[in-house]
Write a protein that holds these residues in place. Structure first.
Motif, mmCIF file in Angstrom:
data_model
loop_
_atom_site.group_PDB
_atom_site.id
_atom_site.type_symbol
_atom_site.label_atom_id
_atom_site.label_comp_id
_atom_site.label_asym_id
_atom_site.label_seq_id
_atom_site.Cartn_x
_atom_site.Cartn_y
_atom_site.Cartn_z
ATOM 1 N N LEU A 46 20.094 26.697 -11.836
ATOM 2 C CA LEU A 46 18.702 27.089 -12.044
ATOM 3 C C LEU A 46 18.087 27.325 -10.669
ATOM 4 O O LEU A 46 18.121 26.448 -9.809
ATOM 5 C CB LEU A 46 17.939 25.992 -12.792
ATOM 6 C CG LEU A 46 18.508 25.550 -14.133
ATOM 7 C CD1 LEU A 46 17.597 24.508 -14.778
ATOM 8 C CD2 LEU A 46 18.741 26.716 -15.065
ATOM 9 N N ASN A 47 17.523 28.500 -10.501
ATOM 10 C CA ASN A 47 17.014 28.878 -9.183
ATOM 11 C C ASN A 47 15.590 28.403 -8.947
ATOM 12 O O ASN A 47 14.769 28.359 -9.875
ATOM 13 C CB ASN A 47 17.048 30.393 -9.032
ATOM 14 C CG ASN A 47 18.455 30.921 -8.901
ATOM 15 O OD1 ASN A 47 19.371 30.192 -8.546
ATOM 16 N ND2 ASN A 47 18.636 32.191 -9.218
ATOM 17 N N CYS A 48 15.317 28.069 -7.679
ATOM 18 C CA CYS A 48 13.978 27.703 -7.264
ATOM 19 C C CYS A 48 13.764 28.175 -5.837
ATOM 20 O O CYS A 48 14.547 27.844 -4.946
ATOM 21 C CB CYS A 48 13.770 26.193 -7.331
ATOM 22 S SG CYS A 48 12.189 25.633 -6.651
ATOM 23 N N THR A 49 12.736 28.979 -5.630
ATOM 24 C CA THR A 49 12.309 29.357 -4.288
ATOM 25 C C THR A 49 10.830 29.019 -4.146
ATOM 26 O O THR A 49 10.114 28.906 -5.138
ATOM 27 C CB THR A 49 12.532 30.851 -4.013
ATOM 28 O OG1 THR A 49 11.828 31.621 -4.997
ATOM 29 C CG2 THR A 49 14.005 31.205 -4.044
ATOM 30 N N HIS B 168 22.075 13.453 -8.379
ATOM 31 C CA HIS B 168 21.643 12.417 -9.314
ATOM 32 C C HIS B 168 22.028 12.842 -10.718
ATOM 33 O O HIS B 168 21.807 14.006 -11.099
ATOM 34 C CB HIS B 168 20.133 12.201 -9.235
ATOM 35 C CG HIS B 168 19.628 11.061 -10.061
ATOM 36 N ND1 HIS B 168 20.022 9.768 -9.872
ATOM 37 C CD2 HIS B 168 18.749 11.022 -11.092
ATOM 38 C CE1 HIS B 168 19.414 8.979 -10.734
ATOM 39 N NE2 HIS B 168 18.631 9.728 -11.488
ATOM 40 N N GLN B 169 22.619 11.925 -11.466
ATOM 41 C CA GLN B 169 22.964 12.158 -12.873
ATOM 42 C C GLN B 169 23.800 13.415 -13.058
ATOM 43 O O GLN B 169 23.637 14.128 -14.058
ATOM 44 C CB GLN B 169 21.688 12.230 -13.726
ATOM 45 C CG GLN B 169 20.902 10.934 -13.730
ATOM 46 C CD GLN B 169 19.670 10.983 -14.617
ATOM 47 O OE1 GLN B 169 19.177 12.062 -14.950
ATOM 48 N NE2 GLN B 169 19.161 9.825 -14.987
ATOM 49 N N GLY B 170 24.688 13.697 -12.107
ATOM 50 C CA GLY B 170 25.581 14.841 -12.238
ATOM 51 C C GLY B 170 24.996 16.146 -11.726
ATOM 52 O O GLY B 170 25.718 17.136 -11.577
ATOM 53 N N PHE B 171 23.700 16.171 -11.467
ATOM 54 C CA PHE B 171 23.060 17.357 -10.904
ATOM 55 C C PHE B 171 23.005 17.244 -9.382
ATOM 56 O O PHE B 171 22.982 16.149 -8.836
ATOM 57 C CB PHE B 171 21.626 17.496 -11.444
ATOM 58 C CG PHE B 171 21.543 17.926 -12.871
ATOM 59 C CD1 PHE B 171 21.535 16.992 -13.900
ATOM 60 C CD2 PHE B 171 21.471 19.275 -13.200
ATOM 61 C CE1 PHE B 171 21.459 17.390 -15.229
ATOM 62 C CE2 PHE B 171 21.392 19.678 -14.531
ATOM 63 C CZ PHE B 171 21.388 18.736 -15.536
ATOM 64 N N HIS B 172 22.964 18.383 -8.729
ATOM 65 C CA HIS B 172 22.786 18.380 -7.284
ATOM 66 C C HIS B 172 21.988 19.585 -6.841
ATOM 67 O O HIS B 172 21.910 20.597 -7.551
ATOM 68 C CB HIS B 172 24.136 18.309 -6.548
ATOM 69 C CG HIS B 172 25.026 19.491 -6.784
ATOM 70 N ND1 HIS B 172 25.023 20.598 -5.975
ATOM 71 C CD2 HIS B 172 25.958 19.714 -7.744
ATOM 72 C CE1 HIS B 172 25.925 21.456 -6.420
ATOM 73 N NE2 HIS B 172 26.492 20.952 -7.486
ATOM 74 N N SER C 21 14.716 27.775 -0.426
ATOM 75 C CA SER C 21 15.308 27.607 -1.749
ATOM 76 C C SER C 21 15.731 26.170 -2.002
ATOM 77 O O SER C 21 16.025 25.411 -1.061
ATOM 78 C CB SER C 21 16.517 28.535 -1.907
ATOM 79 O OG SER C 21 17.560 28.132 -1.043
ATOM 80 N N PHE C 22 15.762 25.818 -3.289
ATOM 81 C CA PHE C 22 16.174 24.475 -3.711
ATOM 82 C C PHE C 22 16.742 24.607 -5.120
ATOM 83 O O PHE C 22 16.173 24.161 -6.095
ATOM 84 C CB PHE C 22 14.957 23.529 -3.674
ATOM 85 C CG PHE C 22 15.276 22.059 -3.857
ATOM 86 C CD1 PHE C 22 14.610 21.310 -4.830
ATOM 87 C CD2 PHE C 22 16.204 21.419 -3.054
ATOM 88 C CE1 PHE C 22 14.869 19.955 -4.993
ATOM 89 C CE2 PHE C 22 16.470 20.071 -3.214
ATOM 90 C CZ PHE C 22 15.808 19.340 -4.180
ATOM 91 N N HIS C 23 17.896 25.235 -5.246
ATOM 92 C CA HIS C 23 18.492 25.533 -6.539
ATOM 93 C C HIS C 23 19.157 24.300 -7.135
ATOM 94 O O HIS C 23 19.821 23.537 -6.429
ATOM 95 C CB HIS C 23 19.537 26.642 -6.401
ATOM 96 C CG HIS C 23 19.008 27.891 -5.766
ATOM 97 N ND1 HIS C 23 17.746 28.395 -6.021
ATOM 98 C CD2 HIS C 23 19.582 28.747 -4.865
ATOM 99 C CE1 HIS C 23 17.553 29.490 -5.330
ATOM 100 N NE2 HIS C 23 18.663 29.732 -4.609
ATOM 101 N N LEU C 24 19.031 24.159 -8.438
ATOM 102 C CA LEU C 24 19.615 23.020 -9.161
ATOM 103 C C LEU C 24 20.954 23.426 -9.756
ATOM 104 O O LEU C 24 21.046 24.478 -10.402
ATOM 105 C CB LEU C 24 18.669 22.576 -10.274
ATOM 106 C CG LEU C 24 19.109 21.351 -11.087
ATOM 107 C CD1 LEU C 24 19.105 20.096 -10.227
ATOM 108 C CD2 LEU C 24 18.192 21.178 -12.306
#
Lengths: 112, 114
Positions: free
Chosen positions: B21-24, B59-63, B72-75
């Motif tokens: 999931l993208n985040c900018t 955390h919890q399998g996500f990074h 950017s700070f993509h999940l």
């Protein structure tokens, strides 16, 4: 345990009505926030505060007033409610800006 | 002003496939980024946070890794699970006008199918 409590959890009012949403945190946090959540718009900041008596304007403040009476209590006031204010409202609190805010359970408001 | 842009709307994936999931973001101030997850009829809850450039946080399998050069700070997650179905928000914390505010993106609805 850290907690943010909102009341009421559900509220129905009529157009032109007067509504107060309450939020209390017992975490000794400085910052408190009010958001509204709407599909397609996400969480939008209405008002926020960094201490008793302080108020900062958010991104969607029109039609809303807020008051921080104590460190613990933050109120959102709708003095002439309109149907466009039908939404799910969340309160959140945190100590400083590198902390993730803790959210309350939300208040669902319907304006008929 | 500050803003956060996420992957728009709805993402549907099959269980076991990778998630991204993208985040900018845009900000003129020092930066803290967060990912929140919101399950149906619940409050948003913190999933990840970061302020360190180029450092992976998990955390919890996500990074996610904050990249200040590309804002950017993509999940990401290597293998989606049915329980990952939820609404995901990226959020930016900054000090505007001397007060700490938190700006959210519009959210991405993730649905994981069997």
């Amino acid at each position: 345990e850290a907690a943010v409590t909102q009341s009421p959890r559900n509220k129905v009012t009529v157009t032109g009505g007067n509504v107060t949403l309450s939020c209390r945190q017992t975490n000794s946090h400085n910052y408190m926030y009010w958001y509204r959540q709407d599909t397609g718009h996400g969480l939008r900041l209405i008002h926020y505060s960094y201490g008793a008596g302080n108020l900062q304007i958010g991104d969607v403040p029109d039609g809303y007033k807020a008051t921080r009476t104590t460190q613990e209590d933050f109120f959102l006031l709708l003095e002439l409610a309109s149907p466009s204010q039908t939404s799910l409202y969340f309160c959140a609190s945190r100590q400083i800006n590198n902390q993730a805010p803790l959210f309350g359970e939300g208040t669902r408001l319907s304006v008929l | 002003g500050d803003s956060v842009t996420q992957t728009e709307g709805l993402v549907t994936l099959t269980e076991g496939l990778p998630v991204m999931l993208n985040c900018t973001y845009q900000t003129a101030y020092s930066t803290f980024l967060f990912w929140y997850v919101q399950h149906l009829n619940e409050a948003p809850k913190l999933l990840l946070k970061s302020s360190t450039d180029n450092k992976r946080t998990e955390h919890q399998g996500f990074h996610a890794t904050l990249h200040k050069s590309s804002s950017s700070f993509h999940l990401q997650k290597s293998s989606a699970q049915l329980s990952d179905s939820a609404l995901y928000y990226c959020a930016l914390s900054d000090r505007t006008g001397g007060a700490d505010r938190l700006t959210f993106g519009k959210g991405t609805q993730l649905i994981i199918q069997p």
